[in-house]
Design a protein around this motif. Sequence first.
Motif, PDB file in Angstrom:
ATOM      1  N   GLU A 125       0.829  -1.213   0.000  1.00 14.39           N
ATOM      2  CA  GLU A 125       0.000   0.000   0.000  1.00 14.39           C
ATOM      3  C   GLU A 125       0.860   1.258   0.000  1.00 14.39           C
ATOM      4  OE1 GLU A 125      -2.530  -0.597   3.419  1.00 14.39           O
ATOM      5  OE2 GLU A 125      -4.114  -1.484   2.172  1.00 14.39           O
ATOM      6  N   ASP A 126       1.910   1.245   0.786  1.00 10.95           N
ATOM      7  CA  ASP A 126       2.807   2.408   0.841  1.00 10.95           C
ATOM      8  C   ASP A 126       3.398   2.691  -0.534  1.00 10.95           C
ATOM      9  OD1 ASP A 126       4.340   4.469   2.252  1.00 10.95           O
ATOM     10  OD2 ASP A 126       6.075   3.168   1.809  1.00 10.95           O
ATOM     11  N   ILE A 127       3.854   1.637  -1.210  1.00 11.40           N
ATOM     12  CA  ILE A 127       4.429   1.807  -2.549  1.00 11.40           C
ATOM     13  C   ILE A 127       3.359   2.264  -3.529  1.00 11.40           C
ATOM     14  CG2 ILE A 127       5.498   0.575  -4.490  1.00 11.40           C
ATOM     15  CD1 ILE A 127       6.896  -1.186  -2.290  1.00 11.40           C
ATOM     16  N   ALA A 128       2.168   1.672  -3.445  1.00  9.35           N
ATOM     17  CA  ALA A 128       1.078   2.034  -4.368  1.00  9.35           C
ATOM     18  C   ALA A 128       0.673   3.496  -4.231  1.00  9.35           C
ATOM     19  CB  ALA A 128      -0.129   1.137  -4.122  1.00  9.35           C
ATOM     20  N   HIS A 129       0.738   4.024  -3.014  1.00  8.43           N
ATOM     21  CA  HIS A 129       0.244   5.388  -2.771  1.00  8.43           C
ATOM     22  C   HIS A 129       1.344   6.448  -2.731  1.00  8.43           C
ATOM     23  CE1 HIS A 129      -3.655   3.668  -2.164  1.00  8.43           C
ATOM     24  NE2 HIS A 129      -3.276   2.994  -1.096  1.00  8.43           N
ATOM     25  N   HIS A 130       2.601   6.041  -2.488  1.00 12.25           N
ATOM     26  CA  HIS A 130       3.624   7.058  -2.253  1.00 12.25           C
ATOM     27  C   HIS A 130       4.878   6.943  -3.104  1.00 12.25           C
ATOM     28  CE1 HIS A 130       1.322   6.821   1.613  1.00 12.25           C
ATOM     29  NE2 HIS A 130       1.193   8.101   1.299  1.00 12.25           N
ATOM     30  N   SER A 131       5.027   5.895  -3.867  1.00 11.77           N
ATOM     31  CA  SER A 131       6.253   5.721  -4.639  1.00 11.77           C
ATOM     32  C   SER A 131       6.331   6.735  -5.771  1.00 11.77           C
ATOM     33  CB  SER A 131       6.330   4.311  -5.222  1.00 11.77           C
ATOM     34  OG  SER A 131       7.518   4.163  -5.982  1.00 11.77           O
ATOM     35  N   THR A 132       7.542   7.187  -6.027  1.00 10.09           N
ATOM     36  CA  THR A 132       7.761   8.079  -7.171  1.00 10.09           C
ATOM     37  C   THR A 132       8.073   7.268  -8.429  1.00 10.09           C
ATOM     38  OG1 THR A 132      10.101   8.303  -6.561  1.00 10.09           O
ATOM     39  CG2 THR A 132       8.567  10.001  -5.730  1.00 10.09           C
ATOM     40  N   ASP A 133       8.286   5.971  -8.261  1.00 17.71           N
ATOM     41  CA  ASP A 133       8.557   5.068  -9.379  1.00 17.71           C
ATOM     42  C   ASP A 133       7.217   4.589  -9.934  1.00 17.71           C
ATOM     43  OD1 ASP A 133       9.011   2.786 -10.976  1.00 17.71           O
ATOM     44  OD2 ASP A 133      10.831   2.264  -9.864  1.00 17.71           O
ATOM     45  N   GLU A 134       6.883   5.086 -11.132  1.00 19.83           N
ATOM     46  CA  GLU A 134       5.576   4.792 -11.734  1.00 19.83           C
ATOM     47  C   GLU A 134       5.358   3.287 -11.954  1.00 19.83           C
ATOM     48  OE1 GLU A 134       3.264   5.927 -15.808  1.00 19.83           O
ATOM     49  OE2 GLU A 134       4.376   7.545 -14.822  1.00 19.83           O
ATOM     50  N   GLU A 135       6.395   2.568 -12.391  1.00 21.13           N
ATOM     51  CA  GLU A 135       6.275   1.123 -12.627  1.00 21.13           C
ATOM     52  C   GLU A 135       6.056   0.372 -11.308  1.00 21.13           C
ATOM     53  OE1 GLU A 135       6.260  -2.505 -14.893  1.00 21.13           O
ATOM     54  OE2 GLU A 135       5.707  -0.423 -15.251  1.00 21.13           O
ATOM     55  N   ARG A 137       4.649   1.639  -8.662  1.00 23.90           N
ATOM     56  CA  ARG A 137       3.269   1.961  -8.253  1.00 23.90           C
ATOM     57  C   ARG A 137       2.267   1.097  -9.011  1.00 23.90           C
ATOM     58  NH1 ARG A 137       4.104   7.275  -9.008  1.00 23.90           N
ATOM     59  NH2 ARG A 137       2.549   7.397 -10.630  1.00 23.90           N
ATOM     60  N   ARG A 138       2.496   0.930 -10.322  1.00 20.95           N
ATOM     61  CA  ARG A 138       1.598   0.115 -11.143  1.00 20.95           C
ATOM     62  C   ARG A 138       1.585  -1.336 -10.632  1.00 20.95           C
ATOM     63  NH1 ARG A 138       1.664  -3.640 -14.738  1.00 20.95           N
ATOM     64  NH2 ARG A 138       3.914  -3.738 -15.005  1.00 20.95           N
ATOM     65  N   ILE A 139       2.747  -1.897 -10.380  1.00 17.06           N
ATOM     66  CA  ILE A 139       2.839  -3.271  -9.909  1.00 17.06           C
ATOM     67  C   ILE A 139       2.229  -3.397  -8.516  1.00 17.06           C
ATOM     68  CG2 ILE A 139       4.443  -5.106  -9.218  1.00 17.06           C
ATOM     69  CD1 ILE A 139       6.271  -4.131 -11.538  1.00 17.06           C
ATOM     70  N   ALA A 140       2.469  -2.423  -7.657  1.00 16.53           N
ATOM     71  CA  ALA A 140       1.911  -2.446  -6.298  1.00 16.53           C
ATOM     72  C   ALA A 140       0.386  -2.405  -6.346  1.00 16.53           C
ATOM     73  CB  ALA A 140       2.467  -1.289  -5.474  1.00 16.53           C
ATOM     74  N   ASN A 141      -0.187  -1.592  -7.230  1.00 11.09           N
ATOM     75  CA  ASN A 141      -1.644  -1.538  -7.357  1.00 11.09           C
ATOM     76  C   ASN A 141      -2.198  -2.863  -7.867  1.00 11.09           C
ATOM     77  OD1 ASN A 141      -2.735   1.059  -6.481  1.00 11.09           O
ATOM     78  ND2 ASN A 141      -1.322   1.909  -7.990  1.00 11.09           N
ATOM     79  N   ARG A 142      -1.498  -3.499  -8.803  1.00 14.52           N
ATOM     80  CA  ARG A 142      -1.902  -4.810  -9.284  1.00 14.52           C
ATOM     81  C   ARG A 142      -1.825  -5.825  -8.141  1.00 14.52           C
ATOM     82  NH1 ARG A 142       2.251  -8.387 -12.011  1.00 14.52           N
ATOM     83  NH2 ARG A 142       2.735  -8.353  -9.812  1.00 14.52           N
ATOM     84  N   ASP A 143      -0.742  -5.756  -7.352  1.00 14.17           N
ATOM     85  CA  ASP A 143      -0.586  -6.673  -6.226  1.00 14.17           C
ATOM     86  C   ASP A 143      -1.673  -6.477  -5.181  1.00 14.17           C
ATOM     87  OD1 ASP A 143       1.589  -7.649  -7.577  1.00 14.17           O
ATOM     88  OD2 ASP A 143       3.091  -6.914  -6.134  1.00 14.17           O
TER      89      ASP A 143
END
Length: 177
Positions: A125-135, A137-143
Amino acid sequence: MSNDYARLQESQDVIISAIAQSMVIYGVTPSVGRIYGVLYFSEEPMTLDEIKDQVAMSKASVSNGIRELIETEMVTKVWRKGERKDHFIAEKDFLRNFLNFFVKMIRLERNLITKAVDQTEPTIEDIAHHSTDEEARRIANRDLELTEGAKDYLDWIMRLANTMESGDIFNHIPKKD
């Protein structure tokens, strides 16, 4: 020993072998299946030594197998008046054995997956909502979506386990009379 008695013994041996082989399908060793099969056909509770003699295994192996069968409620330890040794009997109801075994396995699976999800979901969730790395974030949202699917699955299998444990399963799939 009469010929009929020998034929009965042979028939029991065939069924015990089939029970042992079928239990392998569910992740149980053949030796544990043989222990169960011997107890299944026994008219009286048996001691570890008696079981050991029947299955030609070490006492330690029989003891470990009995412990495994007790955990799944396929075997029960019984007390016999005037005897110091433990005696064991098999649950003869295959349907009860099946339900007990699967409820136990479902609960183990749920605990493993829930622990993993609880441990990793905050990071994802932290990566999905706060990462500056777009890829990332995309993978985290899929996960996160996959994790929600896992939670839905866990909810369903727990409802299945509860239905099996309570006997309500028989309202949907009746037993044969």
